[in-house]
Write a protein that holds these residues in place. Structure first.
Motif, mmCIF file in Angstrom:
data_model
loop_
_atom_site.group_PDB
_atom_site.id
_atom_site.type_symbol
_atom_site.label_atom_id
_atom_site.label_comp_id
_atom_site.label_asym_id
_atom_site.label_seq_id
_atom_site.Cartn_x
_atom_site.Cartn_y
_atom_site.Cartn_z
ATOM 1 N N ARG A 1 -2.509 13.863 -3.554
ATOM 2 C CA ARG A 1 -1.582 12.811 -2.838
ATOM 3 C C ARG A 1 -0.956 12.186 -4.316
ATOM 4 N NH1 ARG A 1 -0.759 13.211 2.249
ATOM 5 N NH2 ARG A 1 1.129 12.472 2.473
ATOM 6 N N SER A 2 0.039 11.617 -4.247
ATOM 7 C CA SER A 2 0.574 11.188 -4.923
ATOM 8 C C SER A 2 0.389 9.297 -5.234
ATOM 9 C CB SER A 2 2.426 10.737 -4.471
ATOM 10 O OG SER A 2 2.653 10.369 -3.718
ATOM 11 N N SER A 3 0.024 9.701 -4.243
ATOM 12 C CA SER A 3 -0.933 7.413 -4.609
ATOM 13 C C SER A 3 -1.839 7.607 -5.320
ATOM 14 C CB SER A 3 -1.327 7.210 -3.319
ATOM 15 O OG SER A 3 -2.341 8.016 -3.173
ATOM 16 N N ALA A 4 -2.776 9.093 -5.796
ATOM 17 C CA ALA A 4 -3.492 9.145 -6.741
ATOM 18 C C ALA A 4 -3.519 9.536 -8.228
ATOM 19 C CB ALA A 4 -4.621 10.435 -6.491
ATOM 20 N N ASN A 5 -1.849 9.828 -8.355
ATOM 21 C CA ASN A 5 -1.037 10.517 -9.555
ATOM 22 C C ASN A 5 -0.537 9.133 -10.141
ATOM 23 O OD1 ASN A 5 -2.567 12.903 -9.042
ATOM 24 N ND2 ASN A 5 -0.395 13.353 -7.999
ATOM 25 N N LEU B 1 -0.734 4.624 -11.896
ATOM 26 C CA LEU B 1 -0.947 3.537 -11.470
ATOM 27 C C LEU B 1 -0.846 2.572 -10.395
ATOM 28 C CD1 LEU B 1 -3.282 2.224 -13.695
ATOM 29 C CD2 LEU B 1 -1.723 1.756 -15.007
ATOM 30 N N GLY B 2 -1.480 2.033 -9.667
ATOM 31 C CA GLY B 2 -1.122 1.111 -9.038
ATOM 32 C C GLY B 2 -0.462 1.689 -8.197
ATOM 33 N N GLY B 3 -0.849 3.220 -8.119
ATOM 34 C CA GLY B 3 -0.596 3.749 -6.674
ATOM 35 C C GLY B 3 0.448 4.303 -6.030
ATOM 36 N N ASP B 4 1.082 4.743 -5.308
ATOM 37 C CA ASP B 4 3.062 5.347 -4.766
ATOM 38 C C ASP B 4 3.150 4.710 -2.967
ATOM 39 O OD1 ASP B 4 5.467 6.736 -5.614
ATOM 40 O OD2 ASP B 4 4.833 8.391 -4.376
ATOM 41 N N THR B 5 3.839 4.607 -2.921
ATOM 42 C CA THR B 5 4.222 4.116 -1.397
ATOM 43 C C THR B 5 4.596 5.428 -1.096
ATOM 44 O OG1 THR B 5 6.504 3.798 -2.653
ATOM 45 C CG2 THR B 5 4.948 1.716 -2.073
ATOM 46 N N HIS B 6 5.096 6.269 -1.416
ATOM 47 C CA HIS B 6 6.022 7.638 -0.961
ATOM 48 C C HIS B 6 4.442 8.322 0.443
ATOM 49 C CE1 HIS B 6 9.819 6.714 -1.544
ATOM 50 N NE2 HIS B 6 9.081 6.588 -3.046
ATOM 51 N N ASP B 7 3.297 8.609 -1.011
ATOM 52 C CA ASP B 7 2.197 9.304 -0.401
ATOM 53 C C ASP B 7 1.840 10.132 -0.223
ATOM 54 O OD1 ASP B 7 -0.333 9.239 -0.322
ATOM 55 O OD2 ASP B 7 -0.893 7.758 1.309
ATOM 56 N N VAL B 8 2.977 10.824 -0.864
ATOM 57 C CA VAL B 8 3.203 12.334 -0.186
ATOM 58 C C VAL B 8 2.306 13.060 -0.787
ATOM 59 C CG1 VAL B 8 5.245 11.482 0.185
ATOM 60 C CG2 VAL B 8 4.564 12.815 -2.246
ATOM 61 N N PRO B 9 2.381 14.932 -0.597
ATOM 62 C CA PRO B 9 1.529 15.787 -1.035
ATOM 63 C C PRO B 9 1.976 15.709 -2.472
ATOM 64 C CG PRO B 9 1.763 16.705 1.130
ATOM 65 C CD PRO B 9 2.827 15.221 0.634
#
Length: 258
Positions: free
Chosen positions: A21-25, A27-35
């Motif tokens: 997921r985008s939150s793992a890609n 630094l600091g994560g991603d608020t969208h958290d999409v595949p």
């Protein structure tokens, strides 16, 4: 007198995949958290008389250990563009992470090109720290050390020419000695960025991937990479599935970049 730069054909050869997921890609994560899955590539640089391989990927055992999925063995992908593993004479290792420096016995006749700083990094005190060492396989590192003693490693210190029209440039950031590969093509100068930018989004949005040794060097590398390429479209990230969509197919999960 410097030889005129040859132009090369360049292929991105996918060999594995990992759902993520985008939150793992970022630094600091991603608020969208999409595949936002990872594809794994090696790259073939093909000249008139010889070819170079950029990185060596990992094998099935490495995939099983890390929970990745091999989509096609690397030797099969290379064969489909006319390269036999046993015939490869030169391999450029962008950095020593498991997914770029595995398959340690697949290229028995190759000389390996690595940065001084990368070998110091992966054999030194930083490997005492789990957040840094987790991305390396000790067997891959030990194998490279053995290759050094067999005379099969060429070391580079910063920017260096491998052949006319083919150069390496140390960026650091993701690892201490990560290098990118600059290639002269019919489209112009192309940069195989490897993990200096995992995705197009990392470099375009200046948002580093979270596996990082030095954030400042990562951000500075984005600017320098763009300066080495003749256009942003000629910067190729290391793991973005969009690479397979932006360039013409050259076979099963292979695209011709230039």
């Amino acid at each position: 007198m410097t030889s005129p730069a040859e132009t090369y054909r360049v292929y991105a050869i996918k060999y594995a995949h990992h759902e993520r997921r985008s939150s793992a890609n970022f630094l600091g994560g991603d608020t969208h958290d999409v595949p936002m899955p990872l594809d794994y590539f090696v790259w073939a640089v093909v000249g008139r008389d010889r070819s170079w391989l950029v990185d060596t990927g990992f094998d099935q055992a490495g995939a099983d250990k890390r929970g990745r999925r091999i989509t096609r063995p690397i030797d099969e992908g290379l064969a489909s563009v006319g390269i036999q593993a046993a015939d490869v004479q030169d391999v450029i290792i962008t950095h020593m992470h498991y997914d770029h420096a595995g398959n340690r016995d697949l290229f028995p006749n190759a000389r390996y090109h690595v940065q001084d700083e990368e070998m110091s990094f992966c054999t030194g005190r930083c490997m005492c720290h789990r957040p840094l060492s987790v991305h390396f396989e000790p067997e891959d590192v030990a194998s490279m050390v053995h290759k050094v003693f067999k005379g099969r490693v060429a070391f580079h210190d910063g920017d260096d020419e491998i052949a006319p029209g083919l150069t390496v440039h140390r960026m650091g950031g993701h690892t201490a000695g990560l290098q990118v590969v600059r290639v002269k093509t019919e489209k112009g100068w192309m940069v195989l960025a490897s993990d200096a930018s995992h995705f197009y989004a990392n470099i375009e949005q200046k948002r580093p991937f979270p596996a990082v040794y030095n954030v400042g060097d990562t951000l500075e590398a984005y600017r320098r990479i763009y300066s080495l390429a003749d256009s942003p479209q000629l910067v190729i990230p290391g793991h973005d599935p969009m690479v397979l969509e932006r360039f013409p197919s050259a076979g099963e999960e292979i695209v011709r970049l230039a």
